[in-house]
Each structure stands twice: as C-alpha cells, then as structure tokens.
Design an enzyme around this catalytic site. Sequence first.
Site, short mmCIF file in Angstrom:
data_model
loop_
_atom_site.label_atom_id
_atom_site.label_comp_id
_atom_site.label_asym_id
_atom_site.label_seq_id
_atom_site.Cartn_x
_atom_site.Cartn_y
_atom_site.Cartn_z
N ASP A 305 0.84 -1.21 0.00
CA ASP A 305 0.00 0.00 0.00
C ASP A 305 0.87 1.25 0.00
OD1 ASP A 305 -2.49 1.17 -0.25
OD2 ASP A 305 -2.81 1.35 1.90
N GLY A 324 -1.01 7.47 5.27
CA GLY A 324 -0.22 6.74 4.29
C GLY A 324 1.24 6.61 4.66
#
Length: 418
Positions: A305, A324
Amino acid sequence: MNLIFKNAVIVDPSSAYHKQTVDIEVQNGIISKIGKELSAPDFENIELDNLHVSQGWFDSSVSFGEPGHEDRETIANGLDVAAKSGFTDVAVQPSGAPVADKQADIFFLLSKSAHTATKIHPIGALTKGSEGKDIAELFDMKNAGAIAFGDYQKALQDANLLKIALQYVQDFNGLVIALAQDDKIKGKGVVHEGEVSTRLGLKGIPALAEELQVARNLYLLEYTGGKLHIPTISTARSVQLIREAKAKGLNVTCSVAVHNLLFTDEVLADFDSNYKLLPPLRPEDERKALVDGVMDGTIDVITSDHNPLDVEVKKLEFDLAKDGTIGLETAFGALNTILPLDVVIEKLTAARSVFGLQSVSIQEGAAASFTLFNPDGNSTFTESDVLSKSKNSAFFGQSLKGKAYGIYNNGKLVLNAK
C-alpha cells in the site's frame, strides 16, 4: 543482454526446479537453459550472495504522485524503487491529479512503463473524479488496459451505486475494488477506537466502521454476482466475514497491508504521524487474526500500500496529517520477519490471479521475469535506505530479515546497489 544467474535457489512451486540450486541462462529475455555449472561465451555471470529467485513479485496497491504531485513521487523514480525492491509488476492507484477516470489517463500510465523493467497495471477510478457520485468510463478504461476499478482511500457510501457497478462490469469481466469504511461511523476518527485512543486522547475509528461495509458489500455481491476485491482489511471480523463468503462460493478476494500485519496501535505513543494510516493500526488480537487469515488463505494478497507523501501533508499534528506510508522498500524484509518464506512469496505473487493475469513459471523456454533476493541476514531500516522521493515511512528503526536484490524483467536487469 545475455546473462547467467549463478547458484540460484529457485522458489517457484510451479517449476520443476523448485527448491533446487541451479544456474539460469537468459538469452534475449528468454530462459534458454537451467542446469548446473552453466557457462557460455559472451554471457555475463551474475553472482549474488545466497541468491534466491522467484516469480516476479506483484504489488496490488501502489500510488505515485505523477500526474499532479511529482514532488511526492514521479512514475520513473517510483518504478525504479519498485524494481530495486523486487517488484516486476505494480497495480497503480488512480490517485493522481487528475484522477485516472477515463481512457486517456490509462494510456498515459501504460506509456510510462512501456520500456521499464517494472510494468504498470493501471487501476481505473470506479467513480468520476473518485467522488462517489457517478460511475466512471469503466468499459473504455478496460479496453485501454485497466485491470480493475476502485477509488483509492475512499469507500463508496452509496450502496446502489456499488450494486450497479458490480452488475455493469460483468459484461466485460471487470473487477470492482471496494474499500470498506462507513464514513458516518468513522466520523472524525484518526486511530483505532480502543484503549490506546482513550489513553492518547485521539478520536477513535470503531472496527465496526470497516466491518459494516464489508458485510454490506458482500451482501451486494451475493445479490449481483460478479467479482469483488476488498483491499487492506484490518479486523478479525472482516477476515471472518470474507472467510464465510468464500465458503458460500462468492467471487471475493481481499488484501492486507504489510504494516497492519506488523504493527499494533501501541506504536502511536509518540504521536508519530508516519503511523497515521488508513485503515488504522489495530490491537494485537486483530493483528493476529490478520496473520491467521494470511496463513489459512482467506487473505489472498499482501500489499505494501505504498503511498509517498511530502512533508507538507505528513509532518503535521497527528489529527491533520494525511494517511499513508511508503512501503515498497520494506515489504519483503518486514514480512520475512513474521511469516514463512514460502507464504511471503506466495502472497507477493498472488495478485496476478486476483487480477486475472497469467503467471510466468521459471522454466526453460519461458520469458525471464523474476525477482532476485536473499532470504537471510538482518538489518535495521533507516532513512538512508529510502529510495522513494518521499520519506514518510512507518518502518524506520524496524528490524528486517533478508534483502531484495532486484529483478530481471522485460529484458532488463535492475539491482539495488544499497
């Protein structure tokens, strides 16, 4: 480029040479010979310590800044990072500016990897602008080369829109990606709701916010048919719901992010925004359930990811920082500390099956497309090890096991000199 990879242990259950130590001769991008003590004039020998070779790793969720946020990451550098991290293929999210929601955007992404070692497989946005209001040009994007459709880090709140999408893509065997998150229940939460969030005074995200959406999306899939991929699940109940759906015969797959397998919300004690992630890090019992889901096959794919973010959106107060972390550089070494090697390789190559793409076995006469790595040796990840333009890593100070040397793919050899 004619090469002989010397004394390589092949890790590929589909190959007749699985777990054998051999030389691999590659001529003009094709595996021309596999055997012992190979030599040939005008061939370069590649000799690496404890060399292991597997089918090329495929990351099912990677974001690059380009177009629009080249300060975070360019496609060219991002693909180089992927190659040096062992990935021959990456599924690129439609998270640029503009969002990749039409045919021209898919052509743009594909053109960027036409002559690179690592190949881009574009994911087209499911809705126009990833705004969750209108279905995007799915059929046109499929014809242009999109392998699936989803809105990155955005869950579709309109159940009827997801129903329509699942029905529509069946006409061309499309795959819908649906992040599981109920935005109303999530509210203004920034971390997992529980003991740690209470102790730190941070607004919590109940596990229920994910699990309700998983259940809803599975009910919709049962009604419509079609193919659904649920990315980056993070709770034990999500694993169980998907396990039950697979037992019923639903065509559903799912992934988990490396960081959700490795970390718990206990790492949030110092309010380090590198640990601000979506979905959030959960407690140890949830983490263990994810590992169990990987081991029993409920979870099909492990993804980095990878999401490069610059300091302007990441080095802020925890509540304000963007979700993130980068993860390509650390994916293999981190997983290798908690999972058996054969499981790591299986989950890093399984995305081809999820996306309906063909695997390339390591055998004579096949195209040479493989990852080079050493499964042994320990190191600690530091900022000097970062290859990405952005430095937002949740893995600083983390112990890693093994090393990705690089890849051979598309007739090109890329090795990580670090």
